[in-house]
Design a protein around this motif. Structure first.
Motif, PDB file in Angstrom:
ATOM      1  N   THR A  57      45.307  78.511  65.657  1.00  0.00           N
ATOM      2  CA  THR A  57      43.670  77.839  64.653  1.00  0.00           C
ATOM      3  C   THR A  57      45.057  76.923  63.707  1.00  0.00           C
ATOM      4  O   THR A  57      44.236  76.179  63.072  1.00  0.00           O
ATOM      5  CB  THR A  57      43.020  78.090  63.891  1.00  0.00           C
ATOM      6  OG1 THR A  57      43.971  79.596  62.798  1.00  0.00           O
ATOM      7  CG2 THR A  57      41.814  78.915  65.224  1.00  0.00           C
ATOM      8  N   GLY A  58      45.920  76.710  63.623  1.00  0.00           N
ATOM      9  CA  GLY A  58      47.188  76.469  62.943  1.00  0.00           C
ATOM     10  C   GLY A  58      47.687  75.526  63.075  1.00  0.00           C
ATOM     11  O   GLY A  58      46.897  74.863  64.129  1.00  0.00           O
ATOM     12  N   SER A  59      48.268  74.078  62.200  1.00  0.00           N
ATOM     13  CA  SER A  59      48.653  73.170  62.724  1.00  0.00           C
ATOM     14  C   SER A  59      49.817  73.017  63.980  1.00  0.00           C
ATOM     15  O   SER A  59      49.781  72.492  65.570  1.00  0.00           O
ATOM     16  CB  SER A  59      49.212  72.688  61.520  1.00  0.00           C
ATOM     17  OG  SER A  59      50.513  71.630  61.653  1.00  0.00           O
ATOM     18  N   ILE A  60      50.282  74.624  64.033  1.00  0.00           N
ATOM     19  CA  ILE A  60      50.839  74.232  65.322  1.00  0.00           C
ATOM     20  C   ILE A  60      50.242  74.750  66.856  1.00  0.00           C
ATOM     21  O   ILE A  60      50.416  74.308  67.237  1.00  0.00           O
ATOM     22  CB  ILE A  60      52.412  75.353  65.671  1.00  0.00           C
ATOM     23  CG1 ILE A  60      53.496  74.689  64.034  1.00  0.00           C
ATOM     24  CG2 ILE A  60      53.181  75.621  66.527  1.00  0.00           C
ATOM     25  CD1 ILE A  60      54.283  73.853  64.573  1.00  0.00           C
ATOM     26  N   ALA A 120      43.678  84.782  65.886  1.00  0.00           N
ATOM     27  CA  ALA A 120      44.097  83.662  64.476  1.00  0.00           C
ATOM     28  C   ALA A 120      43.762  84.917  63.381  1.00  0.00           C
ATOM     29  O   ALA A 120      43.047  85.773  64.207  1.00  0.00           O
ATOM     30  CB  ALA A 120      42.939  81.936  64.307  1.00  0.00           C
ATOM     31  N   ASN A 121      43.706  83.700  62.084  1.00  0.00           N
ATOM     32  CA  ASN A 121      43.276  85.282  60.817  1.00  0.00           C
ATOM     33  C   ASN A 121      41.315  85.114  60.642  1.00  0.00           C
ATOM     34  O   ASN A 121      41.575  86.037  60.785  1.00  0.00           O
ATOM     35  CB  ASN A 121      43.977  84.288  59.781  1.00  0.00           C
ATOM     36  CG  ASN A 121      43.828  85.191  58.630  1.00  0.00           C
ATOM     37  OD1 ASN A 121      44.109  86.723  58.846  1.00  0.00           O
ATOM     38  ND2 ASN A 121      43.771  85.881  57.639  1.00  0.00           N
ATOM     39  N   SER A 122      41.142  83.637  60.437  1.00  0.00           N
ATOM     40  CA  SER A 122      40.002  84.031  60.189  1.00  0.00           C
ATOM     41  C   SER A 122      39.010  82.712  60.322  1.00  0.00           C
ATOM     42  O   SER A 122      37.463  82.524  60.434  1.00  0.00           O
ATOM     43  CB  SER A 122      39.754  84.296  58.520  1.00  0.00           C
ATOM     44  OG  SER A 122      40.670  83.235  58.265  1.00  0.00           O
ATOM     45  N   GLY A 136      54.192  82.511  57.672  1.00  0.00           N
ATOM     46  CA  GLY A 136      54.237  84.242  56.759  1.00  0.00           C
ATOM     47  C   GLY A 136      54.555  85.484  57.647  1.00  0.00           C
ATOM     48  O   GLY A 136      54.729  85.122  58.883  1.00  0.00           O
ATOM     49  N   ALA A 160      53.670  88.240  58.399  1.00  0.00           N
ATOM     50  CA  ALA A 160      52.216  88.159  58.886  1.00  0.00           C
ATOM     51  C   ALA A 160      52.180  88.449  61.149  1.00  0.00           C
ATOM     52  O   ALA A 160      51.838  88.769  61.404  1.00  0.00           O
ATOM     53  CB  ALA A 160      51.197  87.261  58.744  1.00  0.00           C
ATOM     54  N   ASP A 172      60.491  74.825  65.817  1.00  0.00           N
ATOM     55  CA  ASP A 172      60.603  74.303  64.237  1.00  0.00           C
ATOM     56  C   ASP A 172      61.816  73.336  65.228  1.00  0.00           C
ATOM     57  O   ASP A 172      62.379  73.477  65.874  1.00  0.00           O
ATOM     58  CB  ASP A 172      62.130  75.450  63.741  1.00  0.00           C
ATOM     59  CG  ASP A 172      61.300  75.188  61.799  1.00  0.00           C
ATOM     60  OD1 ASP A 172      60.877  73.874  61.971  1.00  0.00           O
ATOM     61  OD2 ASP A 172      61.780  76.076  61.225  1.00  0.00           O
ATOM     62  N   MET A 227      51.293  69.649  58.097  1.00  0.00           N
ATOM     63  CA  MET A 227      51.291  70.742  58.213  1.00  0.00           C
ATOM     64  C   MET A 227      50.437  71.929  57.772  1.00  0.00           C
ATOM     65  O   MET A 227      49.766  71.492  56.691  1.00  0.00           O
ATOM     66  CB  MET A 227      52.531  71.300  57.941  1.00  0.00           C
ATOM     67  CG  MET A 227      54.160  70.226  58.155  1.00  0.00           C
ATOM     68  SD  MET A 227      55.490  70.516  57.295  1.00  0.00           S
ATOM     69  CE  MET A 227      55.297  70.459  56.256  1.00  0.00           C
ATOM     70  N   ILE A 247      53.864  75.891  54.563  1.00  0.00           N
ATOM     71  CA  ILE A 247      55.210  75.191  54.880  1.00  0.00           C
ATOM     72  C   ILE A 247      55.144  74.024  53.911  1.00  0.00           C
ATOM     73  O   ILE A 247      55.901  73.046  53.753  1.00  0.00           O
ATOM     74  CB  ILE A 247      55.073  75.134  56.715  1.00  0.00           C
ATOM     75  CG1 ILE A 247      56.277  73.967  56.624  1.00  0.00           C
ATOM     76  CG2 ILE A 247      54.329  74.791  56.679  1.00  0.00           C
ATOM     77  CD1 ILE A 247      56.188  74.367  58.445  1.00  0.00           C
ATOM     78  N   MET A 287      55.811  66.968  66.143  1.00  0.00           N
ATOM     79  CA  MET A 287      55.718  68.354  66.821  1.00  0.00           C
ATOM     80  C   MET A 287      55.238  68.954  68.006  1.00  0.00           C
ATOM     81  O   MET A 287      55.998  69.405  68.382  1.00  0.00           O
ATOM     82  CB  MET A 287      55.371  69.680  65.151  1.00  0.00           C
ATOM     83  CG  MET A 287      55.767  69.911  64.227  1.00  0.00           C
ATOM     84  SD  MET A 287      57.513  70.480  64.404  1.00  0.00           S
ATOM     85  CE  MET A 287      57.284  71.624  64.954  1.00  0.00           C
TER      86      MET A 287
HETATM   87  P1  NAD Z   1      49.259  77.052  59.281  1.00  0.00           P
HETATM   88  O1  NAD Z   1      48.894  77.503  57.827  1.00  0.00           O
HETATM   89  O2  NAD Z   1      48.445  75.585  59.983  1.00  0.00           O
HETATM   90  O3  NAD Z   1      48.353  78.275  60.807  1.00  0.00           O
HETATM   91  C1  NAD Z   1      48.206  79.109  59.768  1.00  0.00           C
HETATM   92  C2  NAD Z   1      47.969  80.543  61.463  1.00  0.00           C
HETATM   93  O4  NAD Z   1      48.160  81.504  61.098  1.00  0.00           O
HETATM   94  C3  NAD Z   1      46.135  80.257  61.650  1.00  0.00           C
HETATM   95  O5  NAD Z   1      45.869  79.841  62.637  1.00  0.00           O
HETATM   96  C4  NAD Z   1      46.146  81.042  60.677  1.00  0.00           C
HETATM   97  O6  NAD Z   1      44.992  81.317  61.414  1.00  0.00           O
HETATM   98  C5  NAD Z   1      47.310  82.805  61.166  1.00  0.00           C
HETATM   99  N1  NAD Z   1      46.941  83.275  60.408  1.00  0.00           N
HETATM  100  C6  NAD Z   1      47.699  83.763  59.097  1.00  0.00           C
HETATM  101  N2  NAD Z   1      47.566  84.956  58.908  1.00  0.00           N
HETATM  102  C7  NAD Z   1      47.201  86.022  59.576  1.00  0.00           C
HETATM  103  C8  NAD Z   1      47.122  86.746  60.234  1.00  0.00           C
HETATM  104  N3  NAD Z   1      47.215  87.607  58.631  1.00  0.00           N
HETATM  105  N4  NAD Z   1      46.554  87.284  60.870  1.00  0.00           N
HETATM  106  C9  NAD Z   1      46.409  86.947  62.066  1.00  0.00           C
HETATM  107  N5  NAD Z   1      46.617  84.738  62.120  1.00  0.00           N
HETATM  108  C10 NAD Z   1      47.399  84.945  60.454  1.00  0.00           C
HETATM  109  O7  NAD Z   1      50.062  76.859  59.782  1.00  0.00           O
HETATM  110  P2  NAD Z   1      51.307  76.387  60.164  1.00  0.00           P
HETATM  111  O8  NAD Z   1      51.713  75.084  59.941  1.00  0.00           O
HETATM  112  O9  NAD Z   1      50.746  75.983  62.112  1.00  0.00           O
HETATM  113  O10 NAD Z   1      52.812  77.096  60.545  1.00  0.00           O
HETATM  114  C11 NAD Z   1      52.829  77.981  61.546  1.00  0.00           C
HETATM  115  C12 NAD Z   1      54.302  78.614  61.216  1.00  0.00           C
HETATM  116  O11 NAD Z   1      55.105  77.829  62.215  1.00  0.00           O
HETATM  117  C13 NAD Z   1      54.889  78.939  59.925  1.00  0.00           C
HETATM  118  O12 NAD Z   1      56.139  80.097  59.851  1.00  0.00           O
HETATM  119  C14 NAD Z   1      55.675  77.782  59.272  1.00  0.00           C
HETATM  120  O13 NAD Z   1      56.828  77.359  58.760  1.00  0.00           O
HETATM  121  C15 NAD Z   1      56.442  77.791  61.299  1.00  0.00           C
HETATM  122  N6  NAD Z   1      56.287  75.347  60.589  1.00  0.00           N
HETATM  123  C16 NAD Z   1      55.184  75.099  61.136  1.00  0.00           C
HETATM  124  C17 NAD Z   1      55.708  73.712  61.483  1.00  0.00           C
HETATM  125  C18 NAD Z   1      54.026  72.645  61.418  1.00  0.00           C
HETATM  126  O14 NAD Z   1      54.759  71.712  61.724  1.00  0.00           O
HETATM  127  N7  NAD Z   1      53.262  73.549  61.056  1.00  0.00           N
HETATM  128  C19 NAD Z   1      56.978  73.084  61.611  1.00  0.00           C
HETATM  129  C20 NAD Z   1      57.863  73.478  61.867  1.00  0.00           C
HETATM  130  C21 NAD Z   1      57.705  75.618  61.798  1.00  0.00           C
END
Ligand code: NAD
Ligand code: MG
Length: 386
Positions: free
Chosen positions: A10-13, A35-37, A100, A102, A147, A201, A205, A263
């Motif tokens: 559900t996150g950005s990536i 995903a988390n929540s 993180g 996690a 990354d 993002m 991050i 990305m």
């Molecule tokens: P985000 O906050 O958009 O998404 C995080 C995801 O992790 C969500 O789906 C959330 O539900 C899940 N999550 C969080 N805690 C959790 C837990 N305890 N158990 C299960 N799921 C959990 O973050 P993002 O920007 O997508 O980044 C994700 C990772 O990718 C990070 O480590 C970040 O450094 C890395 N990254 C992101 C980008 C980017 O463009 N967004 C670029 C390079 C690297």
């Protein structure tokens, strides 16, 4: 057909990974989502991608998710559930995109169960780089970077001999505060910090990009991913984010990877390597960009970058402390409890209290992460910030 599990769907990536799957549904199949929540988005993803297994980190959401889509997918919850999604037999590749530490245990277990890893979760290598890279070798799996900088380095290394590499040049946008003075940095707001000039993002991050801790974490990530010493990693501020990073060779040749900041390219390449797939949308036009500029990073203004180099020189355990303290400091900043410059000050004080440990195993990493969080929260509570 590549069968993938997406941790952090559900996150950005995670959502951008699913866009790639949607556009190439003859190439990829989703076996598991985790995903988390955010169960509204997770529900929509289950309905569209029909994973065999779906994991929700927040156990209090389990019953509700089960009520909504329990007939369509097998649902698991909590960290054990996420690990189940990460290790499920049906998939060959795990996209590690939880934010993180996690993400560490699920990624560690995915490697142990023989999955190839597309790694976005840099905190996995920051906290356990030695353990993880040893497991990757032992289990004969691949770990490819998502990354963008590391994808650029990986692409710039293709076809070369490691002994011929003299330096890695890691580029950084410099974040939203590149031109601010130290004094101005003491009054910037959360809203200012959340406005990244080039990338959209997740919140954690984005703050890491504003403090330059993101670049510090990426230096540690590069150290492990490419088995290169910190002295051979140079950080270069490049505000346009067009050169995603570069490699210098012994003969002075520098090979870089360029592209628009998107990305999807590095995510997709980690999934299709050694092949490349067409991506729709705008392509880089150097003549419309016009100028590319480069600067030395200012580690007086951006203390966090210097702290990451310090942690690397202290030892592996200090990188665990750096990361845990950073996660908590960023949380305090996001909750408006501390100022922007307090992030670096609190992390530094936590590092000062750390006694380096050698030969850590994965349980030691988890325990030390907990210690670093308790320590930084204690410093905050007693008002020992600056
Ligand atoms: P985000 O906050 O958009 O998404 C995080 C995801 O992790 C969500 O789906 C959330 O539900 C899940 N999550 C969080 N805690 C959790 C837990 N305890 N158990 C299960 N799921 C959990 O973050 P993002 O920007 O997508 O980044 C994700 C990772 O990718 C990070 O480590 C970040 O450094 C890395 N990254 C992101 C980008 C980017 O463009 N967004 C670029 C390079 C690297
Ligand atoms: Mg990056």
């Amino acid at each position: 057909m590549k069968v993938i599990s997406i941790l952090g769907s559900t996150g950005s990536i995670g959502t951008q990974t699913l866009e790639i799957v949607r556009e190439n549904n003859h190439k990829f199949k989703v076996e598991a989502l985790a995903a988390n929540s955010n169960i509204d988005l997770l529900e929509a993803q289950v309905r569209e991608f029909r994973p065999r297994i779906t994991a929700i980190g927040d156990e209090s959401k389990y019953e509700e998710l089960k009520k909504r889509v329990g007939g369509l997918t097998y649902i698991t919850a909590g960290q054990e559930g996420i690990v189940e999604a990460a290790t499920t037999e049906g998939s060959d590749t795990v996209v590690s995109a939880i934010v993180g530490i996690a993400g560490l245990i699920p990624t560690y277990n995915a490697i142990k169960s023989g999955k190839n890893i597309a790694l976005a979760n840099k905190e996995t290598l920051v906290t356990a780089g030695r353990i993880i890279t040893e497991e990757v070798k032992r289990c004969k799996v691949s770990m490819l970077p998502v990354d963008s900088e590391h994808s650029a380095i990986f692409q710039s290394l293709c076809g070369s001999k490691k002994s011929e590499v003299s330096k890695i040049i890691l580029t950084a946008s410099g974040g939203p505060f590149r031109n601010k003075t130290l004094e101005e940095l003491s009054t910037v707001t959360l809203e200012d910090a959340l406005k990244h000039p080039n990338w959209s993002m997740g919140r954690k991050i984005t703050i890491d990009s504003a403090t330059l801790m993101n670049k510090g974490l990426e230096v540690i990530e590069a150290r492990w991913l490419f088995d290169i010493m910190p002295e051979a990693i140079e950080v270069c501020v490049h505000p346009q984010s067009i050169i995603h990073s570069a490699v210098e060779y012994v003969d002075g040749s520098v090979i870089a990877q360029l592209g628009l900041p998107d990305m999807k390219l590095p995510i997709q390449y980690a999934l299709t390597y050694p092949d490349r797939l067409a991506i729709s949308g705008e392509k880089l036009s150097l003549t419309s960009i016009g100028n590319l500029t480069f600067y030395k990073p200012d580690t007086d203004k951006f203390k966090c970058l210097g702290l990451a180099f310090r942690a690397l020189s202290m030892g592996d355990s200090a990188c665990v402390v750096l990361n845990g303290a950073n996660e908590e400091a960023v949380r305090l900043f996001l909750d408006r409890k501390i100022g922007f410059l307090d992030i670096g000050c609190l992390i530094e004080k936590t590092l000062d209290k750390h006694k380096v440990m050698n030969n850590m195993n994965i349980n030691d990493v988890v325990a030390l992460d907990r210690w670093s969080r308790e320590t930084i929260l204690n410093l905050y509570q007693v008002g020992c910030i600056r």
